[in-house]
Design an enzyme around this catalytic site. Structure first.
Site, PDB file in Angstrom:
ATOM      1  N   GLU A  47      51.734  37.904  40.519  1.00  0.00           N
ATOM      2  CA  GLU A  47      52.716  38.412  40.326  1.00  0.00           C
ATOM      3  C   GLU A  47      54.011  36.916  40.647  1.00  0.00           C
ATOM      4  OE1 GLU A  47      51.265  39.506  41.213  1.00  0.00           O
ATOM      5  OE2 GLU A  47      51.133  41.982  40.565  1.00  0.00           O
ATOM      6  N   PHE A 109      49.087  55.826  46.338  1.00  0.00           N
ATOM      7  CA  PHE A 109      48.516  54.482  46.151  1.00  0.00           C
ATOM      8  C   PHE A 109      49.801  53.510  45.493  1.00  0.00           C
ATOM      9  CE2 PHE A 109      45.862  52.311  42.754  1.00  0.00           C
ATOM     10  CZ  PHE A 109      45.248  51.744  43.680  1.00  0.00           C
ATOM     11  N   GLN A 110      49.607  52.295  46.163  1.00  0.00           N
ATOM     12  CA  GLN A 110      50.264  51.569  45.151  1.00  0.00           C
ATOM     13  C   GLN A 110      51.946  51.916  45.784  1.00  0.00           C
ATOM     14  OE1 GLN A 110      48.973  49.780  41.702  1.00  0.00           O
ATOM     15  NE2 GLN A 110      47.622  48.814  43.171  1.00  0.00           N
ATOM     16  N   LYS A 159      57.416  55.595  37.623  1.00  0.00           N
ATOM     17  CA  LYS A 159      56.537  55.562  36.295  1.00  0.00           C
ATOM     18  C   LYS A 159      57.136  57.043  35.205  1.00  0.00           C
ATOM     19  CE  LYS A 159      51.631  56.404  35.132  1.00  0.00           C
ATOM     20  NZ  LYS A 159      50.178  56.563  35.582  1.00  0.00           N
ATOM     21  N   MET A 477      54.685  15.879  53.824  1.00  0.00           N
ATOM     22  CA  MET A 477      56.351  16.080  54.553  1.00  0.00           C
ATOM     23  C   MET A 477      55.814  16.316  56.237  1.00  0.00           C
ATOM     24  SD  MET A 477      58.832  15.147  54.430  1.00  0.00           S
ATOM     25  CE  MET A 477      59.778  15.197  52.932  1.00  0.00           C
TER      26      MET A 477
END
Lengths: 571, 183
Positions: A47, A109-110, A159, A477
């Site tokens: 993502e 959940f999630q 949802k 760097m």
């Protein structure tokens, strides 16, 4: 229609042709609606890269980039990209799924508090509570992302809102009474600015990302030509002036050129256009341009006076302001040569001779590939025309110094946040936005290894992205700073394992190669560019090269270190 | 120096967090905060007392004005304004000092809202510094408990509230360029 279909309808209305995402549990209804919808969804492999790809798309076009993730881990993975686009003022709309309304707050959940988590890393964010407000919110999100100072806007959608049924009524107007966008600039201040510009003996135009965002590069060039004054462009502003323009000096700042930094330091009038006096440009703020009066044009009132108090503040869209300023400048042009004419000529001459005397010139060697040599090769094949994306670090700085950009929106890099792993996914977004353009993803061996999963995306969509890894085997760097400021105690910066490029690319079904010898480099770069599909070119460069000039942290920008310390002569 | 900021905020989820987030992101501790609805139920008036370095005060106001849910943020320390706070004090007193304490309450213009054999509950409003003095005074009579409301402030200057008009959407077909409106 369902909320999911309604969301797609909104995207169509906003002119979205493609977006980047990764599905999950709560976005199932959305992806189901997407199944037979003409809008193009690009499946990335992480993502974070969906957001970086959306940024690449937005930076290459100026359009709003769109990314999408599921609830919980999907949403939290977007965070780096959101902050990245916030720091560089890139218009992004991020769509995230959320657990059903009835489950919110139950540690489902999630579930994650996406709305709360992303408050500080977005320009604005929304949680949609019912389907009725979905279209208004989505259109508002696009408007807020693109208008004023652009930035990321997140819309969190439960949802059940995707699943609910409703009627899409087109949204004809957006009413945000507290969203203040000032575009026009104060006429009196613009006149004052024009007068000051004619009166200055050593004027300097300091232009940044705002010029790119406002599509004002033509107006900027016009301004520098009208008064024959020198311009420097920041890391975010590269391409705002064509590299060969006679009034273009180069990039100022920590790794900026001698001419740019000395020019700012000795100037008596800095015209700051779409810049934010970032610490990487100004060095020690108290010592920055001590003799200069400041005219500061920015669309964000909070940038004015944040780091340096201007003498003439102008809040407005830099394109609109420059259009007006250029007019007034012409109007006020003295009939005879201005009193300051001689001084100004001498000043312009001085900057041009500094530029020649202390050029940002590539270093080459017969025995090893110098990183600067690689940049010169990239510059050769690009000719100022290719899109080049980069991560953060040494390769980014050398590219900014040595690769020419003749147009805006060619140089795509993570400026403010300095995110490693940005170069590869942003190239994906840029290539989708500009299918006909040559897109070179110039990355370090560190950043590349953060983004390797996206090789699958490149392969799967057959994107002709040319990945060139500047491989010095170190986190360059950080190593440079350990070398210069920590007695060269190289702590955890060795990246001594790197995959075989030919095998790695081969594993994804495209070509790759490693080059180590300077005499092979030109041909290898040519072959990489000539390849019709993707290509992974791993270039082993000398490991201990440092980026110069360099302004040490906390130093003033005229206190540049021009090169590595010379060995002491032993008598 | 204590800065009192008055904000007119849309009554929307997260609006309070956005405002306080600007202060917490810079490490400032909020000394007092009040929020309540205005005449328009869709708007809230917020008064924040915060100790901000002098040179950053204008920056904080600008950042707050940038928030989409904020219609107006004003630094009340700059202009003419009135600032008031309410305090409830539960004072325990011995029998012999009840009269003296009541006298103090009267002098200050506070009110007794509950009285029992243990002591009094007192309500006082005033300038926050004045209240500090009153609370100090009450402490000299014995153990007290204090609940302060936080300051509310109102400006005495006539500053016009500038609200942005609606903007046509892209769908309506007339959103120019990247969608900027006249300011």
């Amino acid at each position: 229609m369902s909320g999911a279909q309604m969301l797609l309808e909104c995207l169509v209305q906003e002119g979205v042709d493609c977006f980047f995402g990764y599905p999950g549990g709560v976005t199932l209804p959305f992806y189901d609606a997407l199944y037979d919808h003409p809008i193009r969804h690009v499946l990335v492999r992480h993502e974070e890269n969906a957001c970086f790809a959306a940024e690449g798309y937005a930076r290459a076009t100026g359009k709003v980039g769109v990314c999408c993730a599921t609830s919980g881990p999907g949403a939290t993975n977007l965070i780096t990209g959101l902050v990245d686009s916030m720091m560089d003022s890139i218009p992004i709309v991020a769509l995230t799924g959320q657990v059903s309304s009835s489950l919110i707050g139950t540690d489902a959940f999630q579930e994650a508090d996406t709305f709360g988590i992303t408050r500080s890393c977005t320009k604005h964010n929304y949680m949609v509570r019912n389907i009725a407000e979905l279209p208004r919110i989505v259109h508002e999100a696009f408007y807020v992302a693109a208008s004023g100072r652009p930035g990321p806007v997140l819309v969190d959608i439960p949802k059940d809102v995707f699943q609910a049924m409703g009627h899409y009524t087109p949204v004809h107007s957006i009413h945000l009474p507290g969203y203040k966008v000032f575009t026009e600039g104060h006429a009196g201040q613009i006149r004052r600015a024009a007068q000051m510009i004619w009166e200055a003996e050593r004027p300097m135009f300091y232009a940044g990302g705002g010029i790119i965002a406002a599509d004002a590069s033509r107006e900027l060039q016009e301004l520098t030509e009208l008064v024959d004054g020198p311009a420097v462009t920041t890391l975010m502003g590269l391409g705002a002036m064509p590299s060969g323009h006679p009034n273009f000096i180069s990039m100022p700042g920590m790794h900026g050129s001698y001419a740019a930094n000395m020019g700012l330091t000795q100037s008596d009038l800095i015209v700051a256009l779409g810049v934010r006096f970032d610490d990487r440009v100004t060095g020690r703020l108290a010592a920055f341009a001590p003799h200069a009066k400041i005219i500061h044009v920015d669309i964000d009132p909070a940038e004015i006076g944040k780091n340096r108090t201007p003498d003439v503040p102008i809040v407005g869209d830099v394109k609109r302001v420059l259009q007006k300023l250029n007019k007034v400048i012409e109007e006020l042009k003295p009939a005879e040569a201005p009193r300051t004419e001689t001084a100004r000529r001498a000043w312009m001459h001085k900057l041009r001779s500094w530029k020649q005397e202390f050029p940002l010139a590539p270093v080459t060697s017969d025995t090893e590939i110098k990183p600067q040599h690689l940049m010169a090769e990239i510059d050769r094949v690009s000719g100022g025309k290719a899109i080049v994306t980069s991560d953060v670090g040494q390769h980014q700085m050398w590219a900014a110094q040595l690769v020419r950009f003749d147009l805006p929106r060619l140089w795509i890099n993570s400026g403010g946040l300095g995110s490693m792993g940005f170069g590869l996914p942003s190239a994906i977004g840029a290539q989708f936005a500009r299918p006909e353009s040559l897109v070179i993803s110039l990355v370090g061996d560190g950043g590349f290894q953060m983004a390797i999963p996206e090789l699958a995306t490149i392969a799967s969509y057959g994107l002709p992205v040319k990945i060139i890894v500047m491989n010095n085997g170190y986190l360059g760097m950080v190593r440079q700073w350990q070398d210069l400021f920590y007695n060269n105690r190289l702590s955890s910066v060795t990246l001594d394992c790197f995959p075989d490029a030919e095998k790695l690319a081969g594993a994804y079904g495209f070509k790759g190669r490693t080059v180590t010898q300077p005499h092979e480099l030109a041909a290898a770069v040519d072959a990489c560019i000539a390849e019709p599909g993707p290509y992974l070119l791993n270039v082993k460069v000398s490991p201990f090269e440092n980026v110069y000039p360099m302004v040490p942290s906390g130093g003033a920008i005229n206190e540049m270190v021009m090169g590595p310390p010379q060995p002491a002569v032993v008598k | 120096m204590m800065q009192v900021i008055s904000l007119l905020v849309e009554n929307k989820p997260g609006a309070l967090l956005r405002v306080t987030g600007i202060l917490s992101a810079r490490g400032y501790n909020i000394e007092s905060l009040t929020v309540a609805r205005t005449l328009d139920p869709e708007l809230s008036r917020m008064t924040i007392g915060v100790d901000v370095e002098e040179r950053l005060r204008a920056q904080v106001i600008k950042q707050m004005n940038k928030l989409i849910n904020v219609l107006q943020a004003t630094d009340m320390t700059d202009g003419r304004s009135i600032c008031r706070e309410m305090v409830l004090i539960k004072a325990r007193t011995r029998q012999e000092s009840r009269t003296a304490l009541l006298k103090e309450v009267e002098i200050f213009g506070a009110r007794v809202v509950d009285s029992s054999t243990d002591g009094f509950a007192i309500e006082a409003t005033g300038d926050p510094e004045k209240l500090d003095e009153f609370i100090g005074l009450m402490r000299s009579y014995g153990e007290i408990e204090v609940a302060r409301s936080g300051a509310v402030a109102i400006s005495l200057e006539s500053k016009k509230l500038r609200l942005q008009p609606p903007v046509p959407t892209r769908a309506a077909g007339s959103l120019a360029g990247n969608g900027v409106l006249n300011g």
